[in-house]
Design a protein around this motif. Structure first.
Motif, PDB file in Angstrom:
ATOM      1  N   ALA A  44     -15.193   8.558  -2.858  1.00 46.92           N
ATOM      2  CA  ALA A  44     -14.149   7.634  -2.423  1.00 46.92           C
ATOM      3  C   ALA A  44     -12.994   7.544  -3.413  1.00 46.92           C
ATOM      4  N   GLN A  45     -13.230   7.944  -4.666  1.00 49.23           N
ATOM      5  CA  GLN A  45     -12.215   7.804  -5.699  1.00 49.23           C
ATOM      6  C   GLN A  45     -11.528   9.122  -6.053  1.00 49.23           C
ATOM      7  N   THR A  48      -7.640   9.411  -5.306  1.00 43.55           N
ATOM      8  CA  THR A  48      -6.903   8.505  -6.187  1.00 43.55           C
ATOM      9  C   THR A  48      -6.881   9.035  -7.608  1.00 43.55           C
ATOM     10  N   PRO A  84       1.527  -1.381  -2.254  1.00 45.39           N
ATOM     11  CA  PRO A  84       0.649  -0.942  -1.156  1.00 45.39           C
ATOM     12  C   PRO A  84       1.385  -0.983   0.180  1.00 45.39           C
ATOM     13  N   GLY A  85       1.213   0.073   0.968  1.00 48.56           N
ATOM     14  CA  GLY A  85       1.837   0.132   2.284  1.00 48.56           C
ATOM     15  C   GLY A  85       3.326   0.387   2.247  1.00 48.56           C
ATOM     16  N   ASN A 109       0.920   8.772  -2.820  1.00 43.63           N
ATOM     17  CA  ASN A 109       0.699   9.813  -1.823  1.00 43.63           C
ATOM     18  C   ASN A 109       2.064  10.411  -1.495  1.00 43.63           C
ATOM     19  N   ALA A 146      -1.668   6.508   8.933  1.00 42.01           N
ATOM     20  CA  ALA A 146      -3.024   6.175   8.481  1.00 42.01           C
ATOM     21  C   ALA A 146      -3.045   5.908   6.975  1.00 42.01           C
ATOM     22  N   ALA A 147      -2.288   6.697   6.206  1.00 42.17           N
ATOM     23  CA  ALA A 147      -2.231   6.506   4.751  1.00 42.17           C
ATOM     24  C   ALA A 147      -1.629   5.149   4.403  1.00 42.17           C
ATOM     25  N   ALA A 149      -1.625   2.526   6.317  1.00 40.25           N
ATOM     26  CA  ALA A 149      -2.555   1.488   6.783  1.00 40.25           C
ATOM     27  C   ALA A 149      -3.662   1.228   5.770  1.00 40.25           C
ATOM     28  N   GLN A 150      -4.039   2.262   5.025  1.00 41.57           N
ATOM     29  CA  GLN A 150      -5.091   2.076   4.027  1.00 41.57           C
ATOM     30  C   GLN A 150      -4.534   1.653   2.666  1.00 41.57           C
ATOM     31  N   GLY A 151      -3.226   1.385   2.621  1.00 43.05           N
ATOM     32  CA  GLY A 151      -2.635   0.826   1.405  1.00 43.05           C
ATOM     33  C   GLY A 151      -1.996   1.807   0.468  1.00 43.05           C
ATOM     34  N   ASP A 152      -1.818   3.056   0.893  1.00 43.64           N
ATOM     35  CA  ASP A 152      -1.148   4.026   0.030  1.00 43.64           C
ATOM     36  C   ASP A 152       0.335   3.688  -0.108  1.00 43.64           C
TER      37      ASP A 152
END
Length: 255
Positions: A44-45, A48, A84-85, A109, A146-147, A149-152
């Protein structure tokens, strides 16, 4: 040209060759290193961690080029980058723009050229970081939304390639569509270079007559929700893209 100017030009020529050669070799070595790091990092990391490593390397690379006397830079509003976002869009006047802006943001990202996945110098880091290729417009938009939405924090260069000096700015509508569909906030960034160098028409080893200065200006945030009201997404994206073209044209003409 005086003797001192000739020596300075020769040094910058040598330093530029050294810097870009090390960049290519370093990218290839990173491609070999990331599979090892993946074994030591929880799944998961991994992306990042890869993005953080790329950010630090780009930051060191920019500082090293400044130390060598190749360039200098100025930044206005760096503290407003990396939320984020956040969708960050930027114009693309030179070869160093991606390096320059990613050096200012921890673990960003980025939407990048699909051809980088076939470049042996950078394919490894690009894949490890999970950057988004621009080969397919539909996939790019879906992956970008999607990126976000996940806080990128996502960086996009709407021109798709480096600017052509002397021609009017053209922005692909994909970035505006991403903003309408998924950005919490849209932040335009203006990049300028003086004297002009590393453009699409110039080889990387063709150095300018003096050390060049890169300037990054973070403009006021744009609220994408203001464009969504009473409009369909396609119409909202067209309106936003038109306003962005006007904004960048105005800001670049100021320089």
């Amino acid at each position: 040209m005086s003797l001192a100017q000739k020596i300075n030009t020769l040094w910058r020529q040598i330093a530029t060759v050294i810097a870009f050669s090390c960049f290519g070799i370093g990218g290839a070595l990173l491609g070999l290193l990331f599979p090892v790091l993946n074994q030591l990092t929880p799944t998961a990391q991994r992306q990042t961690r890869a993005r953080q490593i790329i950010h630090r390397i780009f930051s060191y690379f920019m500082r090293w080029m400044r130390f060598l006397g190749i360039l200098h830079w100025q930044i206005e509003g760096q503290e407003r980058l990396g939320r984020p976002g956040q969708l960050i869009i930027a114009n693309h006047p030179s070869l160093l723009d991606v390096v320059f802006i990613m050096a200012q943001i921890d673990a960003p990202n980025c939407v990048v050229k699909g051809s980088l996945w076939r470049n042996p110098c950078v394919a490894g880091p690009v894949a490890a970081a999970g950057f988004i290729p621009n080969d397919s417009n539909e996939h790019m938009i879906q992956a970008s939304v999607a990126a976000l939405a996940q806080g990128d924090c996502l960086i996009v260069f709407p021109e798709g390639t480096r600017s052509t000096p002397g021609q009017s700015l053209q922005l692909h509508r994909g970035a505006a569509t991403i903003a309408i569909k998924g950005a919490a906030v849209l932040t335009p960034v203006v990049i300028t270079i003086s004297p002009s160098t590393l453009t699409k028409q110039e080889k990387w080893y063709k150095i300018p007559p003096r050390r060049f200065v890169m300037t990054l200006r973070v403009l006021d945030d744009i609220d994408p929700s203001a464009y969504r009201r009473s409009r369909s997404d396609p119409i909202a994206a067209r309106c936003l893209n038109r306003d962005l073209i006007d904004l960048y044209t105005q800001e670049l003409n100021r320089g």
